[in-house]
Scaffold this active site. Structure first.
Site, mmCIF file in Angstrom:
data_model
loop_
_atom_site.group_PDB
_atom_site.id
_atom_site.type_symbol
_atom_site.label_atom_id
_atom_site.label_comp_id
_atom_site.label_asym_id
_atom_site.label_seq_id
_atom_site.Cartn_x
_atom_site.Cartn_y
_atom_site.Cartn_z
ATOM 1 N N CYS A 1 0.835 -1.207 0.000
ATOM 2 C CA CYS A 1 0.000 0.000 0.000
ATOM 3 C C CYS A 1 0.867 1.253 0.000
ATOM 4 O O CYS A 1 0.424 2.309 -0.436
ATOM 5 C CB CYS A 1 -0.906 -0.002 1.213
ATOM 6 S SG CYS A 1 -0.005 -0.295 2.735
HETATM 7 P P1 NDP Z 1 -9.705 -6.216 -0.360
HETATM 8 O O1 NDP Z 1 -10.295 -4.988 0.214
HETATM 9 O O2 NDP Z 1 -10.297 -6.790 -1.563
HETATM 10 O O3 NDP Z 1 -9.686 -7.399 0.718
HETATM 11 C C1 NDP Z 1 -9.176 -7.232 2.022
HETATM 12 C C2 NDP Z 1 -9.909 -8.187 2.950
HETATM 13 O O4 NDP Z 1 -11.282 -7.830 3.018
HETATM 14 C C3 NDP Z 1 -9.875 -9.638 2.503
HETATM 15 O O5 NDP Z 1 -9.852 -10.470 3.628
HETATM 16 C C4 NDP Z 1 -11.202 -9.774 1.775
HETATM 17 O O6 NDP Z 1 -11.673 -11.093 1.660
HETATM 18 C C5 NDP Z 1 -12.101 -8.961 2.678
HETATM 19 N N1 NDP Z 1 -13.325 -8.491 2.049
HETATM 20 C C6 NDP Z 1 -13.644 -8.435 0.730
HETATM 21 N N2 NDP Z 1 -14.871 -7.903 0.573
HETATM 22 C C7 NDP Z 1 -15.337 -7.618 1.801
HETATM 23 C C8 NDP Z 1 -16.538 -7.025 2.300
HETATM 24 N N3 NDP Z 1 -17.515 -6.616 1.479
HETATM 25 N N4 NDP Z 1 -16.671 -6.859 3.628
HETATM 26 C C9 NDP Z 1 -15.712 -7.243 4.475
HETATM 27 N N5 NDP Z 1 -14.546 -7.815 4.071
HETATM 28 C C10 NDP Z 1 -14.355 -7.993 2.750
HETATM 29 O O7 NDP Z 1 -8.175 -5.852 -0.558
HETATM 30 P P2 NDP Z 1 -7.035 -6.775 -1.141
HETATM 31 O O8 NDP Z 1 -7.032 -8.097 -0.490
HETATM 32 O O9 NDP Z 1 -7.110 -6.742 -2.600
HETATM 33 O O10 NDP Z 1 -5.745 -6.016 -0.593
HETATM 34 C C11 NDP Z 1 -5.104 -5.019 -1.307
HETATM 35 C C12 NDP Z 1 -5.555 -3.656 -0.829
HETATM 36 O O11 NDP Z 1 -5.175 -3.462 0.521
HETATM 37 C C13 NDP Z 1 -4.903 -2.565 -1.615
HETATM 38 O O12 NDP Z 1 -5.820 -1.577 -1.976
HETATM 39 C C14 NDP Z 1 -3.879 -1.990 -0.652
HETATM 40 O O13 NDP Z 1 -3.534 -0.672 -0.895
HETATM 41 C C15 NDP Z 1 -4.539 -2.201 0.669
HETATM 42 N N6 NDP Z 1 -3.547 -2.253 1.732
HETATM 43 C C16 NDP Z 1 -3.451 -1.192 2.577
HETATM 44 C C17 NDP Z 1 -2.489 -1.158 3.572
HETATM 45 C C18 NDP Z 1 -2.405 -0.011 4.515
HETATM 46 O O14 NDP Z 1 -1.847 -0.182 5.574
HETATM 47 N N7 NDP Z 1 -2.951 1.146 4.186
HETATM 48 C C19 NDP Z 1 -1.536 -2.255 3.741
HETATM 49 C C20 NDP Z 1 -1.745 -3.345 2.809
HETATM 50 C C21 NDP Z 1 -2.730 -3.315 1.841
HETATM 51 P P3 NDP Z 1 -11.359 -11.973 0.350
HETATM 52 O O15 NDP Z 1 -9.881 -12.083 0.272
HETATM 53 O O16 NDP Z 1 -12.031 -13.235 0.646
HETATM 54 O O17 NDP Z 1 -11.932 -11.215 -0.814
#
Ligand code: NDP
Length: 488
Positions: A286
């Site tokens: 991120c």
């Molecule tokens: P997502 O938002 O798609 O998923 C994150 C988590 O949320 C996963 O466990 C996912 O499950 C779950 N999830 C998905 N949909 C929902 C919902 N409607 N309600 C609740 N939970 C849900 O992100 P990514 O996994 O793609 O991660 C990448 C993103 O994370 C990037 O945008 C990145 O910038 C951000 N990030 C931010 C950081 C920070 O500290 N600011 C650090 C690291 C990453 P499932 O996997 O089953 O879809």
């Protein structure tokens, strides 16, 4: 490397149980057609109810264990993680794809985080205030907030869960955790360590399943606090579910981080830092540098420094010696990144540098340095991969305006030898973390971490123990007055 498929179960109320939902497999991103890394069945909403009930039932005993007792459990977990460090790193590389060096670094940082929060148990945990009554002491007391819902992404499948779960547990809360679907085996490995370290039945519950299970968890009326890291759209949907019912919320979301390079900068070291920050972990951080802003007349020289470094990056299997960039996590991620680069070139961006990728099956993405303008879609929307865009700014004012010109505000970096410029950037760049002459990525676990604007949510920061204590507890003020002496 272990190439068998691991069978995963849910952790509910201290029992490892098969999910009652849909069968799933997780794959090796460097060998997606090969042996699955893990197989499991997803948890159902009924199992979520069981986990919530188990967490509620376990809360009081865990609270009564006291800070020092809970800190000891975290210390044991750190020791167990250290004993298994190499196995965990190998599994992380197999499941997530990152280079073994990155995986080892993440395991090491997770061990440190466990030690850090364990040590926080020994710090003063309240303040005393004078009382107008001679027989009275007034002091603040921290109490557990209640059941904490933890939802985590796949890019740091160990470190991000640890930096949320360790302080949640330390401060006396039961946890129900839904990790990312792409990295379930790492989640189970962490839960096993915590259980073996002495986390009692019901205090940690792990539910493997898709996004809508996460939505059901954060929307559950029994969760008193939600801590989430992930994308902006999911973060906003969580905010809309959590805030109206008055639960606590902490979120770290995406970023569109800028590196501002001034003409007086030491350009070779700036280029080292920028390429590491843009391409490290295959750009799946991120905090990665997504835009490079060259100020004044340093543009051409900076291009010269960046191009060779990008072209020299070695893309390959994370487990192979010499690999700098592993594959991206999934075919979906690869396709999104490739489409975003195509869109950028369609909109007028120029490709300045790429690096070769293996010709074996795998979710490979070539690290790509683009030259463009701020109007490009790729300069406004987060692309979660090894792609960064070089922009020009006439002077520092224009550079700061450009850097601040997205909806995000996670990190920013500035490269200069002029301390006045550095200080101005620290003040004026809209970012939760501002780095001077250093990569936009990376942070100290004992310093507060978090973003501004769409990158975050106004709540106590992550990592630093003071802000963790604030988020994972509620504060009370106790007036402790002595009872009158009984002279009868
Ligand atoms: P997502 O938002 O798609 O998923 C994150 C988590 O949320 C996963 O466990 C996912 O499950 C779950 N999830 C998905 N949909 C929902 C919902 N409607 N309600 C609740 N939970 C849900 O992100 P990514 O996994 O793609 O991660 C990448 C993103 O994370 C990037 O945008 C990145 O910038 C951000 N990030 C931010 C950081 C920070 O500290 N600011 C650090 C690291 C990453 P499932 O996997 O089953 O879809």
């Amino acid at each position: 490397m272990n190439t068998t498929t691991i069978h995963l179960r849910q952790l509910i109320g201290g029992t490892w149980a098969d999910g009652a939902g849909v069968p799933q497999r997780s794959e090796d991103p460097a060998d997606p057609a090969g042996v699955s890394v893990a197989e499991y069945s997803t948890a159902t909403e009924e199992q979520l109810e069981q986990a919530m009930a188990a967490a509620g039932a376990a809360a009081q005993d865990w609270d009564r264990r006291g800070l020092l007792g809970r800190g000891q459990v975290l210390r044991r977990a750190a020791q167990l993680m250290e004993d298994r460090a190499e196995d965990l790193a190998v599994l992380m590389t197999r499941e997530q794809g990152k280079s073994l060096a990155d995986s080892r670094g993440e395991v090491g940082a997770s061990i440190e985080t466990l030690h850090y929060h364990a040590a926080a148990a020994r710090r003063p945990d309240g303040a005393t205030y004078p009382s107008g009554h001679p027989d009275e002491v007034v002091r603040t007391v921290r109490r557990p907030v209640g059941t904490v819902a933890v939802v985590t992404p796949w890019n740091f499948p160990l470190q991000i869960p640890v930096w949320k779960i360790a302080p949640a547990l330390l401060w006396g809360n039961p946890v129900v955790w839904k990790p990312a679907s792409d990295t379930p085996a790492m989640a189970v490995a962490l839960a096993e360590i915590l259980v073996e370290a002495g986390v009692p039945d019901g205090v940690l519950n792990l539910l493997l399943g898709p996004g809508h299970l996460g939505a059901a968890l954060v929307g559950h009326p029994g969760t008193a606090a939600v801590t989430f890291t992930g994308s902006v759209p999911v973060g906003h949907s969580i905010r809309d579910a959590v805030i109206p019912r008055g639960a606590k919320l902490q979120m770290e979301l995406g970023g569109h981080n800028a590196a501002v390079v001034l003409p007086d900068a030491h350009l070779p070291s700036a280029a080292d830092a920028i390429v590491a920050a843009a391409m490290g972990s295959t750009g799946q951080k991120c905090t990665a540098t997504r835009r490079i802003i060259a100020v004044g007349d340093c543009y051409d020289e900076l291009v010269g420094e960046l191009v060779g470094r990008v072209e020299a990056l070695v893309v390959g299997r994370g487990a192979d010696a010499g690999t700098a960039l592993g594959p991206v996590v999934s075919a979906k991620a690869r396709d999104q990144i490739t489409a975003a680069v195509q869109q950028a070139t369609d909109e007028g961006a120029e490709v300045l540098a790429t690096a070769p990728v293996p010709d074996t099956p795998g979710h490979w993405v070539s690290p790509t340095l683009l030259a463009g303008t701020p109007e490009l879609t790729i300069c406004r929307e987060e692309v979660f991969g090894p792609v960064t865009t070089l922009l020009r700014a006439a002077d520092l004012d224009a550079a700061i305006e450009l850097a601040n010109g997205t909806d995000f505000g996670l990190t920013a970096s500035v490269f200069t030898r002029d301390e006045r410029v550095a200080r101005r950037c620290v003040d004026e760049l809209v970012a939760g973390l501002v780095k001077v002459n250093a990569p936009s990525t990376g942070s100290e676990l004992h310093a507060p971490f978090g973003g501004l604007r769409d990158s975050s949510f106004p709540a106590p920061r992550e990592q630093a123990s003071d802000s963790a204590a604030e988020f994972f507890t509620v504060s009370k003020t106790a007036y402790l007055r002595l009872a009158p002496e009984d002279n009868s």
